[in-house]
Write a protein that holds these residues in place. Structure first.
Motif, PDB file in Angstrom:
ATOM      1  N   ILE A 190      49.111 -25.173 -97.694  1.00  0.00           N
ATOM      2  CA  ILE A 190      48.921 -24.098 -96.589  1.00  0.00           C
ATOM      3  C   ILE A 190      47.132 -24.203 -96.553  1.00  0.00           C
ATOM      4  CG2 ILE A 190      48.754 -21.573 -96.116  1.00  0.00           C
ATOM      5  CD1 ILE A 190      51.332 -21.382 -97.756  1.00  0.00           C
ATOM      6  N   LEU A 191      46.823 -24.499 -95.337  1.00  0.00           N
ATOM      7  CA  LEU A 191      45.361 -24.487 -94.995  1.00  0.00           C
ATOM      8  C   LEU A 191      44.972 -23.297 -94.429  1.00  0.00           C
ATOM      9  CD1 LEU A 191      45.442 -28.207 -94.146  1.00  0.00           C
ATOM     10  CD2 LEU A 191      44.802 -27.314 -96.334  1.00  0.00           C
ATOM     11  N   THR A 192      43.748 -22.851 -94.954  1.00  0.00           N
ATOM     12  CA  THR A 192      43.300 -21.471 -94.119  1.00  0.00           C
ATOM     13  C   THR A 192      41.865 -21.912 -93.831  1.00  0.00           C
ATOM     14  OG1 THR A 192      42.412 -20.535 -96.150  1.00  0.00           O
ATOM     15  CG2 THR A 192      44.697 -19.646 -95.321  1.00  0.00           C
ATOM     16  N   PRO A 193      41.589 -21.556 -92.593  1.00  0.00           N
ATOM     17  CA  PRO A 193      39.979 -21.783 -91.903  1.00  0.00           C
ATOM     18  C   PRO A 193      39.056 -20.972 -92.776  1.00  0.00           C
ATOM     19  CG  PRO A 193      41.270 -20.198 -90.431  1.00  0.00           C
ATOM     20  CD  PRO A 193      42.273 -20.628 -91.494  1.00  0.00           C
TER      21      PRO A 193
ATOM     22  N   THR B 259      41.731 -20.859 -82.888  1.00  0.00           N
ATOM     23  CA  THR B 259      42.001 -21.469 -84.153  1.00  0.00           C
ATOM     24  C   THR B 259      43.111 -20.808 -84.939  1.00  0.00           C
ATOM     25  OG1 THR B 259      39.647 -22.146 -84.716  1.00  0.00           O
ATOM     26  CG2 THR B 259      40.924 -21.977 -86.453  1.00  0.00           C
ATOM     27  N   PRO B 260      44.345 -21.724 -85.393  1.00  0.00           N
ATOM     28  CA  PRO B 260      45.281 -20.921 -86.080  1.00  0.00           C
ATOM     29  C   PRO B 260      44.826 -20.212 -87.193  1.00  0.00           C
ATOM     30  CG  PRO B 260      45.665 -23.228 -85.622  1.00  0.00           C
ATOM     31  CD  PRO B 260      44.215 -22.775 -85.364  1.00  0.00           C
ATOM     32  N   ASP B 261      45.700 -19.181 -87.413  1.00  0.00           N
ATOM     33  CA  ASP B 261      45.600 -18.399 -88.719  1.00  0.00           C
ATOM     34  C   ASP B 261      45.544 -19.177 -90.098  1.00  0.00           C
ATOM     35  OD1 ASP B 261      45.193 -15.911 -87.433  1.00  0.00           O
ATOM     36  OD2 ASP B 261      47.304 -15.683 -87.230  1.00  0.00           O
ATOM     37  N   PHE B 262      46.442 -20.235 -89.956  1.00  0.00           N
ATOM     38  CA  PHE B 262      46.812 -21.022 -91.118  1.00  0.00           C
ATOM     39  C   PHE B 262      47.383 -22.316 -90.365  1.00  0.00           C
ATOM     40  CE2 PHE B 262      50.514 -18.561 -91.138  1.00  0.00           C
ATOM     41  CZ  PHE B 262      51.737 -19.632 -91.499  1.00  0.00           C
ATOM     42  N   LEU B 263      47.424 -23.522 -91.166  1.00  0.00           N
ATOM     43  CA  LEU B 263      48.049 -24.770 -90.941  1.00  0.00           C
ATOM     44  C   LEU B 263      48.831 -24.757 -92.228  1.00  0.00           C
ATOM     45  CD1 LEU B 263      45.298 -27.183 -90.018  1.00  0.00           C
ATOM     46  CD2 LEU B 263      46.721 -25.974 -88.285  1.00  0.00           C
ATOM     47  N   TRP B 264      50.147 -25.495 -91.689  1.00  0.00           N
ATOM     48  CA  TRP B 264      51.251 -25.686 -92.660  1.00  0.00           C
ATOM     49  C   TRP B 264      51.308 -27.126 -92.623  1.00  0.00           C
ATOM     50  CZ3 TRP B 264      54.657 -22.673 -95.907  1.00  0.00           C
ATOM     51  CH2 TRP B 264      55.679 -23.235 -96.395  1.00  0.00           C
ATOM     52  N   LEU B 265      50.870 -27.850 -93.656  1.00  0.00           N
ATOM     53  CA  LEU B 265      50.850 -29.361 -93.859  1.00  0.00           C
ATOM     54  C   LEU B 265      52.046 -29.639 -94.777  1.00  0.00           C
ATOM     55  CD1 LEU B 265      49.740 -32.229 -93.422  1.00  0.00           C
ATOM     56  CD2 LEU B 265      48.270 -31.755 -95.523  1.00  0.00           C
ATOM     57  N   GLY B 266      53.003 -30.345 -94.212  1.00  0.00           N
ATOM     58  CA  GLY B 266      54.084 -30.750 -95.056  1.00  0.00           C
ATOM     59  C   GLY B 266      54.159 -32.261 -94.963  1.00  0.00           C
TER      60      GLY B 266
ATOM     61  N   ALA C 128      54.228 -45.592 -96.029  1.00  0.00           N
ATOM     62  CA  ALA C 128      53.265 -44.845 -95.242  1.00  0.00           C
ATOM     63  C   ALA C 128      53.939 -43.322 -95.520  1.00  0.00           C
ATOM     64  CB  ALA C 128      53.342 -45.196 -93.934  1.00  0.00           C
ATOM     65  N   ALA C 129      53.324 -42.391 -95.781  1.00  0.00           N
ATOM     66  CA  ALA C 129      53.968 -40.997 -95.959  1.00  0.00           C
ATOM     67  C   ALA C 129      53.888 -40.484 -94.339  1.00  0.00           C
ATOM     68  CB  ALA C 129      52.973 -40.233 -96.933  1.00  0.00           C
ATOM     69  N   THR C 130      54.824 -39.427 -94.356  1.00  0.00           N
ATOM     70  CA  THR C 130      54.992 -38.798 -93.138  1.00  0.00           C
ATOM     71  C   THR C 130      54.473 -37.237 -93.315  1.00  0.00           C
ATOM     72  OG1 THR C 130      56.977 -39.933 -92.606  1.00  0.00           O
ATOM     73  CG2 THR C 130      56.672 -38.134 -91.298  1.00  0.00           C
ATOM     74  N   TYR C 131      53.720 -37.052 -92.323  1.00  0.00           N
ATOM     75  CA  TYR C 131      53.288 -35.403 -92.456  1.00  0.00           C
ATOM     76  C   TYR C 131      53.373 -34.716 -91.183  1.00  0.00           C
ATOM     77  CZ  TYR C 131      49.990 -37.847 -95.944  1.00  0.00           C
ATOM     78  OH  TYR C 131      49.460 -38.577 -96.948  1.00  0.00           O
ATOM     79  N   GLU C 132      54.041 -33.331 -91.394  1.00  0.00           N
ATOM     80  CA  GLU C 132      54.035 -32.481 -90.153  1.00  0.00           C
ATOM     81  C   GLU C 132      53.068 -31.453 -90.467  1.00  0.00           C
ATOM     82  OE1 GLU C 132      58.050 -29.751 -88.985  1.00  0.00           O
ATOM     83  OE2 GLU C 132      57.221 -29.859 -91.103  1.00  0.00           O
ATOM     84  N   ILE C 133      52.569 -31.070 -89.179  1.00  0.00           N
ATOM     85  CA  ILE C 133      51.370 -30.266 -89.311  1.00  0.00           C
ATOM     86  C   ILE C 133      51.728 -29.198 -88.264  1.00  0.00           C
ATOM     87  CG2 ILE C 133      48.895 -29.820 -88.855  1.00  0.00           C
ATOM     88  CD1 ILE C 133      48.617 -32.933 -89.582  1.00  0.00           C
ATOM     89  N   LEU C 134      51.608 -27.972 -88.661  1.00  0.00           N
ATOM     90  CA  LEU C 134      51.888 -26.663 -87.953  1.00  0.00           C
ATOM     91  C   LEU C 134      50.889 -25.957 -87.727  1.00  0.00           C
ATOM     92  CD1 LEU C 134      55.452 -26.075 -89.408  1.00  0.00           C
ATOM     93  CD2 LEU C 134      55.014 -27.425 -87.457  1.00  0.00           C
ATOM     94  N   GLY C 135      50.526 -25.606 -86.563  1.00  0.00           N
ATOM     95  CA  GLY C 135      49.237 -24.684 -86.379  1.00  0.00           C
ATOM     96  C   GLY C 135      49.933 -23.017 -86.175  1.00  0.00           C
TER      97      GLY C 135
END
Length: 131
Positions: free
Chosen positions: A64-67, A75-82, A20-27
């Protein structure tokens, strides 16, 4: 906050699911007067520091995800998905990144660009991948 993430990931790693992968999501929200161009200018420093840490970032991948559309308030300006291969690798990679000395400086520079208040840690597995 990073020390807490390291401690949490080390604790979680003992109960992690195989493969299982581990994901960190930052808004994240940009600081006043900062924008995506500032984040893009910071990225080479982040990449260089991650690449030279003892663990070579432990197989870390960041997106980096942008809306583009949505009606959610705040809504965050961007999400950082690590993502890391698993929680144990995440723990050791973060430890190496910050203990090498470079990570703290890089994160201080990041904090001048954006603040990330919405943080979550997820486990995931591939349900389908196109051939």
């Amino acid at each position: 906050m990073r020390r807490a993430a390291i401690a949490l990931s080390l604790l979680i790693s003992f109960g992690s699911v195989a493969h299982a992968a581990t994901y960190e999501i930052l808004g994240c929200m940009f600081q006043e007067g900062k924008d995506m161009a500032d984040l893009e200018a910071w990225l080479p420093k982040f990449k260089a520091t991650a690449d030279t840490s003892k663990s070579k970032a432990g197989g870390y991948k960041a997106v980096i995800l942008t809306p583009q559309y949505g009606d959610a308030p705040n809504t965050p300006d961007f999400l950082w998905l690590g993502t890391w291969p698993d929680a144990a690798v995440m723990g050791s990679a973060l430890k190496d990144y910050f203990e090498d000395g470079g990570g703290a400086s890089v994160q201080k520079d990041f904090a001048a660009i954006a603040t990330c208040k919405a943080t979550s840690l997820w486990w995931g597995r591939t349900a389908y991948q196109a051939k």
